[in-house]
Design a protein around this motif. Structure first.
Motif, PDB file in Angstrom:
ATOM      1  N   ILE A 110      65.073  -0.233  -4.689  1.00  0.00           N
ATOM      2  CA  ILE A 110      65.482   1.203  -4.836  1.00  0.00           C
ATOM      3  C   ILE A 110      66.300   2.175  -5.025  1.00  0.00           C
ATOM      4  O   ILE A 110      67.148   2.263  -4.863  1.00  0.00           O
ATOM      5  CB  ILE A 110      64.298   1.889  -3.592  1.00  0.00           C
ATOM      6  CG1 ILE A 110      62.898   1.691  -3.032  1.00  0.00           C
ATOM      7  CG2 ILE A 110      64.382   3.640  -3.393  1.00  0.00           C
ATOM      8  CD1 ILE A 110      62.523   2.094  -2.140  1.00  0.00           C
ATOM      9  N   PRO A 111      66.190   2.564  -6.333  1.00  0.00           N
ATOM     10  CA  PRO A 111      67.155   3.104  -7.399  1.00  0.00           C
ATOM     11  C   PRO A 111      67.785   4.035  -6.251  1.00  0.00           C
ATOM     12  O   PRO A 111      66.893   5.003  -5.974  1.00  0.00           O
ATOM     13  CB  PRO A 111      67.074   3.501  -8.229  1.00  0.00           C
ATOM     14  CG  PRO A 111      65.777   3.414  -8.775  1.00  0.00           C
ATOM     15  CD  PRO A 111      65.133   2.353  -7.545  1.00  0.00           C
ATOM     16  N   THR A 112      68.990   4.128  -5.977  1.00  0.00           N
ATOM     17  CA  THR A 112      69.745   5.774  -5.260  1.00  0.00           C
ATOM     18  C   THR A 112      69.056   7.071  -5.073  1.00  0.00           C
ATOM     19  O   THR A 112      69.505   7.708  -4.508  1.00  0.00           O
ATOM     20  CB  THR A 112      71.441   5.173  -5.161  1.00  0.00           C
ATOM     21  OG1 THR A 112      71.562   4.134  -4.650  1.00  0.00           O
ATOM     22  CG2 THR A 112      72.450   6.030  -4.218  1.00  0.00           C
ATOM     23  N   ALA A 113      69.414   7.038  -6.397  1.00  0.00           N
ATOM     24  CA  ALA A 113      69.209   8.194  -7.392  1.00  0.00           C
ATOM     25  C   ALA A 113      67.378   8.575  -6.556  1.00  0.00           C
ATOM     26  O   ALA A 113      67.344  10.368  -6.447  1.00  0.00           O
ATOM     27  CB  ALA A 113      69.453   8.186  -8.455  1.00  0.00           C
ATOM     28  N   ALA A 114      67.052   7.841  -7.345  1.00  0.00           N
ATOM     29  CA  ALA A 114      65.269   7.961  -6.353  1.00  0.00           C
ATOM     30  C   ALA A 114      65.649   8.214  -4.830  1.00  0.00           C
ATOM     31  O   ALA A 114      65.046   9.014  -4.521  1.00  0.00           O
ATOM     32  CB  ALA A 114      64.800   7.112  -6.848  1.00  0.00           C
ATOM     33  N   ALA A 115      66.127   7.600  -4.394  1.00  0.00           N
ATOM     34  CA  ALA A 115      65.648   7.498  -2.784  1.00  0.00           C
ATOM     35  C   ALA A 115      66.041   9.375  -2.472  1.00  0.00           C
ATOM     36  O   ALA A 115      65.693   9.787  -1.529  1.00  0.00           O
ATOM     37  CB  ALA A 115      66.684   6.719  -1.884  1.00  0.00           C
TER      38      ALA A 115
END
Length: 162
Positions: A110-115
């Motif tokens: 899971i991309p950090t930015a998405a989280a």
């Protein structure tokens, strides 16, 4: 159901589990039941669609992980909460940050930015603007401190001249 909806359900579950005497396994067995979803759908459109197998696995992994790593996640929140006593943080905000931090730490797919972006968008549904900014700031500070390589601007290397 979107990943954002599954994430929001994971936040609901993580929040509710904090008030339960059940283990994460018992809680999830009850909560992820189709009948339970149907009952909740009468109160919230979020529960209209029953999650598919991949979404159920995601929700279960997050809820189990947040339950298992709760003290660690709370320590990160407290550490990055400048001038805020942990006890003053709204419980919903804490649940949102725990889920995002768990994803960042333990779910590398899971991309950090998405989280972070999803955490902020979900927070907007439940908290006022001041708390939403606080959540965004805590998550940003957490990533900068724990993953400094993700916070560095990308520099382009000059192309070799022909």
């Amino acid at each position: 159901m979107t990943r954002s909806a599954a994430r929001e359900i994971a936040i609901h579950c993580s929040y509710s589990l904090g008030f339960s005497t059940q283990s994460a396994e018992e809680f999830l067995a009850e909560r992820m039941d189709r009948e339970h979803f149907q009952r909740w759908s009468e109160e919230s459109a979020l529960y209209q669609d029953y999650p598919n197998e991949k979404q159920i696995q995601y929700i279960q992994e997050v809820v189990r992980g947040v339950a298992e790593h709760g003290p660690e996640l709370d320590q990160y929140i407290a550490q990055h909460s400048k001038n805020w006593n942990f006890a003053r943080i709204p419980l919903t905000a804490a649940a949102i940050m725990r889920v995002a931090m768990y994803e960042i730490l333990y779910m590398p797919a899971i991309p950090t930015a998405a989280a972070i972006n999803d955490a902020v968008e979900i927070a907007k549904k439940y908290e006022d603007e001041k708390v939403v900014s606080f959540i965004n700031g805590i998550l940003g500070a957490f990533v900068r401190a724990e993953f400094p390589e993700q916070s560095q601007p990308k520099t382009e290397t000059p192309a070799e001249e022909a």
